[in-house]
Design a protein around this motif. Sequence first.
Motif, short mmCIF file in Angstrom:
data_model
loop_
_atom_site.label_atom_id
_atom_site.label_comp_id
_atom_site.label_asym_id
_atom_site.label_seq_id
_atom_site.Cartn_x
_atom_site.Cartn_y
_atom_site.Cartn_z
N TRP A 1 57.30 -78.98 63.73
CA TRP A 1 57.19 -80.27 64.39
C TRP A 1 56.77 -81.32 63.38
N SER A 2 57.13 -82.57 63.69
CA SER A 2 56.71 -83.72 62.89
C SER A 2 55.54 -84.38 63.61
N GLN A 3 54.41 -84.45 62.96
CA GLN A 3 53.22 -85.06 63.54
C GLN A 3 53.36 -86.57 63.43
N PRO A 4 53.31 -87.30 64.57
CA PRO A 4 53.47 -88.76 64.52
C PRO A 4 52.35 -89.43 63.72
N ASP B 1 46.03 -87.94 64.22
CA ASP B 1 45.41 -87.17 63.15
C ASP B 1 45.07 -85.73 63.53
N TYR B 2 45.21 -85.39 64.80
CA TYR B 2 44.81 -84.06 65.28
C TYR B 2 45.97 -83.37 65.99
N ALA B 3 46.01 -82.06 65.85
CA ALA B 3 47.01 -81.25 66.55
C ALA B 3 46.34 -79.98 67.06
N GLN B 4 46.85 -79.47 68.16
CA GLN B 4 46.39 -78.20 68.70
C GLN B 4 47.61 -77.33 68.95
N VAL B 5 47.61 -76.16 68.31
CA VAL B 5 48.72 -75.21 68.41
C VAL B 5 48.27 -74.07 69.32
N ASN C 1 51.32 -64.29 72.80
CA ASN C 1 52.08 -63.13 72.36
C ASN C 1 52.25 -62.21 73.55
N SER C 2 53.47 -62.03 74.01
CA SER C 2 53.70 -61.16 75.17
C SER C 2 54.22 -59.78 74.76
N GLN C 3 54.11 -59.46 73.47
CA GLN C 3 54.49 -58.15 72.95
C GLN C 3 53.32 -57.18 73.03
N SER C 4 53.61 -55.90 72.92
CA SER C 4 52.56 -54.88 72.91
C SER C 4 52.09 -54.57 71.49
N GLN C 5 52.44 -55.44 70.54
CA GLN C 5 51.97 -55.27 69.17
C GLN C 5 51.48 -56.61 68.63
N THR C 6 50.77 -56.58 67.53
CA THR C 6 50.17 -57.77 66.93
C THR C 6 51.24 -58.70 66.35
N LEU C 7 51.04 -60.00 66.57
CA LEU C 7 51.91 -61.04 66.04
C LEU C 7 51.20 -61.69 64.86
N ASN C 8 51.86 -61.71 63.70
CA ASN C 8 51.33 -62.39 62.51
C ASN C 8 51.74 -63.86 62.57
N VAL C 9 50.80 -64.76 62.29
CA VAL C 9 51.06 -66.20 62.40
C VAL C 9 50.65 -66.89 61.10
N TYR C 10 51.51 -67.81 60.63
CA TYR C 10 51.26 -68.57 59.41
C TYR C 10 51.55 -70.04 59.72
N LEU C 11 50.59 -70.90 59.45
CA LEU C 11 50.74 -72.34 59.69
C LEU C 11 50.71 -73.05 58.34
N SER C 12 51.70 -73.90 58.10
CA SER C 12 51.76 -74.65 56.85
C SER C 12 52.28 -76.05 57.12
N HIS D 1 52.63 -85.64 58.80
CA HIS D 1 53.12 -84.44 58.13
C HIS D 1 54.12 -83.67 58.99
N VAL D 2 54.95 -82.87 58.34
CA VAL D 2 55.81 -81.91 59.03
C VAL D 2 55.12 -80.56 58.92
N PHE D 3 54.96 -79.88 60.07
CA PHE D 3 54.27 -78.60 60.12
C PHE D 3 55.24 -77.48 60.48
N TYR D 4 54.93 -76.29 59.98
CA TYR D 4 55.74 -75.10 60.24
C TYR D 4 54.83 -73.99 60.76
N VAL D 5 55.25 -73.33 61.82
CA VAL D 5 54.57 -72.14 62.33
C VAL D 5 55.55 -70.99 62.17
N ASP D 6 55.23 -70.07 61.28
CA ASP D 6 56.06 -68.90 61.07
C ASP D 6 55.36 -67.71 61.70
N TYR D 7 56.12 -66.77 62.23
CA TYR D 7 55.54 -65.61 62.90
C TYR D 7 56.45 -64.41 62.78
N ASN D 8 55.84 -63.21 62.84
CA ASN D 8 56.61 -61.97 62.79
C ASN D 8 55.74 -60.83 63.31
N THR D 9 56.39 -59.70 63.55
CA THR D 9 55.69 -58.47 63.93
C THR D 9 56.20 -57.35 63.02
#
Length: 134
Positions: A51-54, A58-62, A66-77, A108-116
Amino acid sequence: MKGFKRSFFIFAVVIALISLSSVSAVADSPYTDISTIDNADLNNGSGGSSWSQPSGYDYAQVYISNSQSQTLNVYLSYDLNGSKQQIYSGTVGANSTLTINVTHASGHVFYVDYNTANGNVSGKISVRASDETL
């Protein structure tokens, strides 16, 4: 003379009420809150959201569920001169949620990457931008 006193009293009450209402309007100053990602699906193939933060927000809440039965890895940049600068790395437990608060986000432009571990991803993501602390 009686009519004059009564009119003056009514006039004074009206002026007092107007003064009070204008003071409370200035004191309230509500914050502005914008949904930049609204309950979007986490997708297996894409591995992330952005997303592009307008400017002026100055603040964002992400919020990630996770609706999976395993852990979700999350990376915010965020993007800094064409390069991703990681500001958060963590996990969301199986069938659980995570909230990340971001400051100094304006423009800023923010990225949320995720994987299992097995590549299956399922859940939701929402992001709110605000001009006040969330």
